[in-house]
Structure formats: C-alpha cells, structure tokens
Design an enzyme around this catalytic site. Structure first.
Site, mmCIF file in Angstrom:
data_model
loop_
_atom_site.group_PDB
_atom_site.id
_atom_site.type_symbol
_atom_site.label_atom_id
_atom_site.label_comp_id
_atom_site.label_asym_id
_atom_site.label_seq_id
_atom_site.Cartn_x
_atom_site.Cartn_y
_atom_site.Cartn_z
ATOM 1 N N HIS A 1 -12.503 -3.625 8.337
ATOM 2 C CA HIS A 1 -13.162 -3.402 6.885
ATOM 3 C C HIS A 1 -14.706 -2.655 6.920
ATOM 4 O O HIS A 1 -15.257 -2.659 5.751
ATOM 5 C CB HIS A 1 -13.485 -4.864 6.297
ATOM 6 C CG HIS A 1 -12.265 -5.923 6.278
ATOM 7 N ND1 HIS A 1 -11.508 -6.116 7.040
ATOM 8 C CD2 HIS A 1 -11.713 -5.937 4.928
ATOM 9 C CE1 HIS A 1 -10.359 -6.881 6.638
ATOM 10 N NE2 HIS A 1 -10.610 -6.908 5.282
ATOM 11 N N GLU B 1 0.759 -1.212 0.062
ATOM 12 C CA GLU B 1 -0.054 0.070 0.169
ATOM 13 C C GLU B 1 0.696 1.314 0.032
ATOM 14 O O GLU B 1 0.529 2.367 -0.542
ATOM 15 C CB GLU B 1 -1.234 -0.072 1.246
ATOM 16 C CG GLU B 1 -2.122 -0.712 0.938
ATOM 17 C CD GLU B 1 -1.897 -2.227 1.121
ATOM 18 O OE1 GLU B 1 -0.893 -2.589 1.618
ATOM 19 O OE2 GLU B 1 -2.791 -3.230 0.555
#
Ligand code: TPP
Lengths: 327, 336
Positions: free
Chosen positions: A132, A63
């Site tokens: 999430h 990322e």
C-alpha cells in the site's frame, strides 16, 4: 486566474476540479470502489447526491473490469475517471491498462480515443507496508501511449486534473496520498495547467535539484537548509513526468553545472536515471560537473516505523547528496 | 439453460435471409482460405488464426446487429469483423501490413478494428474483450442509446478472471450486452474440458444471474433465430445474456500448426458438421439451387482474391507512420 480563491487541501482541490469538470461535461463520470460514499479518501465527497448512481458508479472489487470497462465506455464516447483507490491495486488491472488502454489508439491506426483518467493515489503513507506504499511511476513512463501527472501542491492537483479530464490521451494521475492535507489557493474557476511544464520552487545558481510528487516537501526543507549553508539551489518540481520539462531542467543545469534528481521511488531503474541521462546527453558531459540521483534503496517498503524511516529519502539525505554534488 | 433449435425455413427464415447468411459464411470461408494461401506463399508476415468451421456463429450473431451496435472480438476474429461489416480490402491490407490496412499496418490480423461499423477490435489477449464490451454497454446506456454490445470469446476465455468480473458487473448494472462463447472445444492446443472444472459456461453465467441459451453454432439459422430473440430482449432492457454456441475448429491453433495433435476421427466428424454444407442443404429444400449457392461461393472467392491482389499492390507504410497515433501530448516525433 478567475474568481476568488479559497484556501483548501490538495484533496479538496482535486475534488473541486472533478466537480467543475463534471458539471461542465455530462460525458465525464467516475467508476471505482466506494466512490458513491465519497471514495476511500473523500475525494468524491457529496458527488453521489449531485450526480447520482449513473455517473458516480460504486463498483465491485473487480479491478480488471474497472479499468477495462472504463476503456470500453470511452470507446463509445464517454469520458471516465477510473479510480483505483490505492495505486498498488492497479497490478490487478495491468492487462487492461498496459495491453489495452495504452495500445488501442495505436494498434487500431488512430480509430480509438481512449480518453480516460486513471487516478492512482501512490506513495508511502503512515506505515502501510509493502502493498500500500509503492511508487512505480517509472514503470509507466516506460509505456508509450500514456501521459503521467505527479503533482505535489493543491494548485497543481486542481489544474493538472482539469487538463487530464479534458485530454483525449489516457492520463495516469498519481495522487500523492501522503500530501492530501497540504494546503493551497484554488481559484473559483480552475484553469488547466499544461503537462510538461515544471514549477520553479526556488531559484539559485549552484546546483539544480529536480523532484516531483511526495518528495517535494522534503526537497523544500533540504533547499532551506542548503541556503543556510550557503548553497543556492535551483529547484524544480516536474509536476508531470511524461511529458517532462526537459527544456527547463536543461536551462537550469546549463546555469548551475550540477544536477541532483530526488524521488521517493526506488533509485534503481527510477525515473531519476532517465532525467540524468537525458540532461547529460543534451548538454554534453564536459559541461556538467555532477549529475546524481537519490531515491529509496531497492527494498520493499517495510511496516515498522523505524524501518520505514530507514529507507525514506529525508531532507538530511537530500542535503548530503547535494553537498556531495558540490565537490 | 435453454436450448434453441431452428426450424428450417421457419422462425422468420425466408429464403432471402438464409441466402444472406450463406453469403456471409462463404465470404468468411473464402477470406480465410485466401489468407491461408497468402500466408503459405509468404505474402503475410506474423501469425494467422483462422476460424474455418466456425462461420455459423459470426454470421448468425452479426445478422442481428446494427452498425451502432458494438462488438469486441478475439484473436480468431476475421469472421466477426467481416460479418459486422468490415471491408476485405482494408482487412487484407492490414494482414499484409500495408498502409491501406484498417490500422495502417500497425495491428495486423489479431488487431483488426473498424469503428465505423461498430467493430471495436480483435484482441491479442484471451478474455481481453470482455471488460471492454461491458464498458461499451455501460457507456451506451449512459448516453441513452438502445444499441447493444456483443462480446465474442472462446471457451478458453471462460477460465480467465475477467469473465467472472465482467458477467457479475453486467448483471449488476443490467447492461445491454450479449456474451457469445464460441465453444470449439479447444483452447489453443488443449482440449478445454481437460482444464475446466464444473458444468460449463452457461452454468457459470446463470450462477451470476445472467440467463444463458445454448445453441448449435454450426446451425446458422438456429444461431440467427436465437440471437434475434435475445438481442430484441436486450434492446428492450432485459439486461445481459450469454449465448453458448457449440462449434468446431477445422484447423490447428495457427496457420503454421499442422494440428498433428488432434484426433483425425474427431476432425473428420467435426468437418462433417460444416455449417456451410448444412445451410446449403436447407437452402435446397427452400428452393435455392446448388448452382445459385455455387455462384455465391465463386463470387466470394473472386472478391477475396481481388482484395488479396489489391493489398499486395498497396504501399508499405512510411517510417513516420510508426510515430503516429501514439498520443497527443508527449508524442515522440519522427526524424528522417
Ligand atoms: C491472456 C492470454 N493467455 C494466453 C494467450 C495465448 N493464447 C492465444 S489463443 C489461446 C487459446 C484461447 O482459447 P479459446 O479462446 O478457446 O480460442 P481458440 O484459439 O481455441 O479458438 C491462448 C492460450 C493469450 N493470447 N492471452
């Protein structure tokens, strides 16, 4: 609006917007995990066949480098769409986003053009638990140097994405992942929708309700219930929270005298506080009968369905908050 | 890992090129000595990290780059910027926080950039330049350019995650990027070896399929020769490469750090390997007199002193400048 519209989902609307812009501008490309197979959400379906591996770059699970390489590529004149897969993973790329992307233009005195779109599907989504499901858009509203899109309809997903891709500012684009399936009419040629212009969901004179992103359908339900109970709400979907449509909200509250801001994110330190403070300041407290906000309690998002439901901002809770604002 | 040793005056090194390398190094040295004096004299706000002793790396690397080659740098980046072609007037202007600075006074010593010569910026975050250089290389490749990206970072940065990510990424997409580890043996106030496991930065690179070359960073001719060869390969499409340049930092971490924590014997030994003194000896053998070298030193000192004076006379940025260059949409407006 040009051309024939098609009834499509929000997910497809975003796909069509990116497709249109990639066909029009060779400098636009996508990088992120699994994007060559269409992306986790199918939001880049079939792109690989059309644009090839150079412009639809499936990356390692890196990322920091997805974010930082997007910036580096923008600095040499390309226009990357940085796909974060799920918002929560941006935590692994915070230096690149906060210290680099948001700062380079300023820190280097205007020499840099960090024209990137960072797509971050966010929000609660079918019991996905604490890592999430987050909505932390308020953090980024606090960050100078970026703009923030928070659409909730298919039309806005398409139009705001077009604006985002054409913008020279870094745009943080919060896809509402629980709303991928909502449908809308998207024209054959998607026009850009300017940032900072709210969408009127309903006109009314009793109370202003302001919302954005995933909570918009719940607010929509609540306003119908309120109407049945005789309370006519003026309802605005901000669509972008930076910049946000202060003029439209202020004009509405001037008319109604009452403000309720509703968001899915945690209420404490949420962007609702900013909306309330700005409007109270603009109109003067003596001209406002009520200024409230409603968001999630300050707890992480739990997994178990009854627990997740416990913390959700539901239409019932919004109705109750609206009625409390009426006294 | 391969190791490169220079042949003085050989390997394409004529006296003219060596003189240019000498000039670049003494200009960097003079810039930083002048900056230190200015800092001590209260002319410069904020921290100052100098690279005195490390000039051979910046000079040897950048001698092989074109203006359209991009470079990302770190917190100790004055030498990188100067060697890449940045101008001392705008650099001193930036150090002093003046409107004449590269960034209109909004960046300072740690954020000097000159996009017109491919200098994409120093960085206040250790390792911050690695993903950016990798992305610049990816963008250049996509645009069909044969320019390369160069990433300068310290030995301390190789312990950050983006180092692993960036090298893996560059190897994966075969990107035109040169990673330069400027290894001065210390990371801020700590000996890097005391906080680093394994056989080192080159082995890490090679484990990811990135070829590595070791070089004595205080031998500028060796750096120049190695980088010339490596950059030619990268331009021709060989993919990324890592250069491990061993060098030595003469000073403490910042200009306010007296470096009392360092072993004086080690510092003396390090200073004895001065890249400038070393090249001077080589130049002498190549027929360049000490007087000629002295003239370059004097000229560099005068140049930097003049830039210091110019910067001190430059205007402070107006308050409205604080509101410029934030963003196009949603920018706050300055109000008098
Ligand atoms: C991510 C990050 N962590 C810590 C720091 C503080 N810091 C600044 S320079 C430095 C040492 C870096 O070591 P190295 O890259 O080897 O360069 P050196 O300063 O030793 O020449 C540290 C820890 C920082 N700027 N960024």
């Amino acid at each position: 609006m040009a051309g024939v519209s098609a009834r499509v989902t929000l997910n497809e609307a975003g796909r069509l917007a990116v497709l249109q812009e990639m066909r029009a501008d060779k400098r636009v490309w996508v990088l992120g995990e699994d994007v060559a197979r269409g992306g986790l959400w199918g939001q880049y379906r079939d792109f690989h066949d059309e644009f090839g591996a150079e412009r639809i770059v499936s990356t390692p699970i890196s990322e920091s480098t997805i974010m930082g390489a997007g910036l580096g590529a923008a600095l040499v004149g390309t226009r990357p769409i940085i796909e974060m897969r799920i918002f929560d993973f941006v935590m692994c790329a915070m230096d690149e986003l906060v210290n680099q992307i948001a700062k380079v233009r300023y820190m280097f005195g205007g020499q840099a053009t960090p024209a990137v779109v960072v797509r971050m599907p966010h929000g609660m989504w079918r019991n996905s638990a604490a890592q999430h499901s987050q909505m932390l858009e308020a953090w980024f509203a606090h960050l100078p140097g970026v703009t923030i899109a928070t659409p909730s309809t298919a039309e806005d997903q398409a139009g705001l994405l077009v604006t985002a891709i054409r913008s020279d500012d870094p745009v943080l684009f919060f896809d509402p992942k629980d709303l991928w399936g909502v449908e809308g009419d998207v024209p054959a040629v998607i026009e850009p929708i300017p940032f900072g212009k709210a969408r009127v969901m309903r006109e009314g004179s009793d109370l202003t309700i302001v919302t954005w992103s995933a909570l918009t359908p719940q607010v929509g339900e609540a306003m119908e219930t309120l109407a049945k109970d005789g309370i006519k709400a003026d309802v605005l979907d901000l669509r972008t929270i930076w910049p946000w449509d202060i003029d439209a909200v202020a004009a509405s509250v001037k008319k109604t005298g009452r403000l309720l801001v509703a968001h899915e994110a945690v209420e404490v330190g949420g962007f609702g506080g900013e909306v309330v403070a700005t409007i109270v300041d603009r109109l003067g407290p003596q001209n406002i009968k009520a200024a409230k906000r409603i968001g999630a309690p300050r707890v992480p998002v739990p997994f178990s369905p009854p627990l997740e439901n416990e913390i959700r901002v539901t239409p019932e809770k919004i109705v109750a908050a609206a009625k409390a604002a009426m006294v | 890992m391969t190791t490169d040793n220079a042949t003085p005056g050989g390997a394409g090194h004529n006296a003219a090129r060596l003189k240019e390398l000498f000039r670049t190094m003494v200009r960097i040295r003079a810039f930083e000595e002048t900056a230190m004096a200015a800092h001590q004299n209260g002319e410069m706000p904020g921290p100052l990290h100098v690279s005195i002793g490390q000039e051979g790396v910046a000079a040897g690397v950048c001698a092989n780059l074109r203006d359209d080659d991009r470079l990302t740098s770190n917190h100790r980046g004055h030498g990188h910027a100067l060697a890449k072609g940045a101008q001392p007037d705008a650099m001193f202007g930036e150090l002093f926080g003046r409107e004449s600075g590269y960034c209109k006074g909004k960046g300072g010593s740690m954020h000097i950039a000159d996009f017109s010569v491919g200098m994409l910026g120093a960085n206040g975050v250790v390792g911050g330049g690695i993903p950016i250089a990798v992305g610049a290389a990816q963008g250049l490749k996509m645009l069909g350019s044969n320019a390369v990206a160069v990433c300068m970072f310290g030995d301390g940065a190789a312990n950050r995650g983006p180092f692993l990510e960036g090298l893996n990424w560059a190897a994966l997409y075969k990107l035109p990027v040169l990673f330069v580890c400027e290894d001065n043996g210390v990371a801020a106030f700590t000996a890097t070896a005391s906080v680093t496991a394994g056989p080192g930065v080159s082995a890490r690179a090679e484990s990811l399929g990135v070829p590595a070359t070791g070089v004595d960073g205080n031998d500028v001719a060796a750096v120049d020769a190695a980088v010339g060869r490596i950059v030619a390969g990268i331009r021709a499409g060989s993919g990324p490469h890592l250069l491990h340049a061993k060098t030595f930092r003469w000073t403490g971490h910042t200009s306010t750090d007296a470096a009392a924590w360092r072993d004086p014997a080690e510092v003396e030994a390090g200073k004895a390997r001065c890249p400038i003194a070393r090249l001077r000896a080589t130049l002498f053998e190549a027929g360049v007199s000490g007087a000629e070298c002295d003239a370059m030193v004097t000229e560099a000192a005068a140049e930097m002193q003049a830039s210091r004076t110019t910067a001190n006379a430059a205007a402070w940025p107006a308050g409205a400048v604080a509101y410029d260059d934030v963003q196009d949409t949603g920018a706050m407006k300055w109000q008098a």
